[in-house]
Motif scaffolding. Sequence first.
Motif, PDB file in Angstrom:
ATOM      1  N   ASN A   1       1.843   8.460   3.727  1.00 49.36           N
ATOM      2  CA  ASN A   1       0.739   9.099   3.008  1.00 49.36           C
ATOM      3  C   ASN A   1       1.275   9.813   1.778  1.00 49.36           C
ATOM      4  O   ASN A   1       2.407  10.300   1.766  1.00 49.36           O
ATOM      5  CB  ASN A   1      -0.078  10.029   3.914  1.00 49.36           C
TER       6      ASN A   1
ATOM      7  N   THR B   1      -5.507   6.355  -3.172  1.00 48.52           N
ATOM      8  CA  THR B   1      -5.053   7.132  -2.026  1.00 48.52           C
ATOM      9  C   THR B   1      -6.194   8.009  -1.520  1.00 48.52           C
ATOM     10  O   THR B   1      -6.937   8.601  -2.307  1.00 48.52           O
ATOM     11  CB  THR B   1      -3.850   8.020  -2.389  1.00 48.52           C
TER      12      THR B   1
ATOM     13  N   PRO C   1       0.814  -1.219   0.000  1.00 59.23           N
ATOM     14  CA  PRO C   1       0.000   0.000   0.000  1.00 59.23           C
ATOM     15  C   PRO C   1       0.845   1.266   0.000  1.00 59.23           C
ATOM     16  O   PRO C   1       2.077   1.220  -0.002  1.00 59.23           O
ATOM     17  CB  PRO C   1      -0.795  -0.127   1.307  1.00 59.23           C
TER      18      PRO C   1
ATOM     19  N   LEU D   1      -4.227   1.349  -2.208  1.00 60.40           N
ATOM     20  CA  LEU D   1      -4.283   0.741  -0.875  1.00 60.40           C
ATOM     21  C   LEU D   1      -4.965  -0.621  -0.949  1.00 60.40           C
ATOM     22  O   LEU D   1      -5.971  -0.872  -0.301  1.00 60.40           O
ATOM     23  CB  LEU D   1      -5.058   1.660   0.073  1.00 60.40           C
TER      24      LEU D   1
END
Length: 260
Positions: free
Chosen positions: A93, A157, A89, A105
């Motif tokens: 961030n 995302t 993933p 993800l």
Amino acid sequence: ILDLDIDLASIITPTKLTLEVSIANTQFANDWEFWVYPTQIATSNFSSIYDCNSLNDTALKILEGGGTVFLNLNGRVTKGKEIIQSFTPVFWNTSWFKMRPPHTLGFVVNPMHPAFKTFPTEYHSNFQWWSLVNKAQVMHLEDFPAALRPLVQPIDTWFINRRLASVFEVRIGKGKLLVSSLNLGKVNSKDHEPSSDALVARQLYHSLHQYMLTEKFQPAFQVDPQLIKDLSEKPSKEIFDPFTKDAPDELKKTLPVNKQ
């Protein structure tokens, strides 16, 4: 070190198994999931399905006539090309790291869907999907009907939350179309097998095609052929690309302010 020699030849259908190793008379144990696929797949007659790598004139003619088409867009996606998928993933961030890939993800899938009847899966990604998903392109369905739910839907995302697909189905004309961008190998419409020797790719390919031959293959949404062509011909309408190999701003060393 433990050597195990387990005869799996008796397993003739795709199966998920769990190997558990424990120490007798203790609470200590560990387990590993693995999947078994047959080395030989029963020959199915997929001659009624037209396999192609683009929505060409032949595919359109078959669809308009009420036929069935499998479109393999792996490596040919333009609308969504900027979205990098990996099996792993997003790291931390994507905002902080300026959209450094990967951008997805994992994905969601309905394990009870008949398309996966002979490809055991959970509702989420697991290691049998690794070779199918890792670095495979995703399709950006920005212009498709809002209610269309892909069979395999990568999760974007959370900073952008675009609607993505790895496998989806639609109707065009009187016909039915299934589209995939997974790593299924180069599909030859003559022998109806992926060129890859990977058992996983072959098994999913076979499962999808078996589904397409059944009465359960009933796509709910009718779309214009141009929407499908756009996936390989036009980029996304908006592309957010602040990517940099530099360190995040928050990690950069700040210079002292010279007060006079």
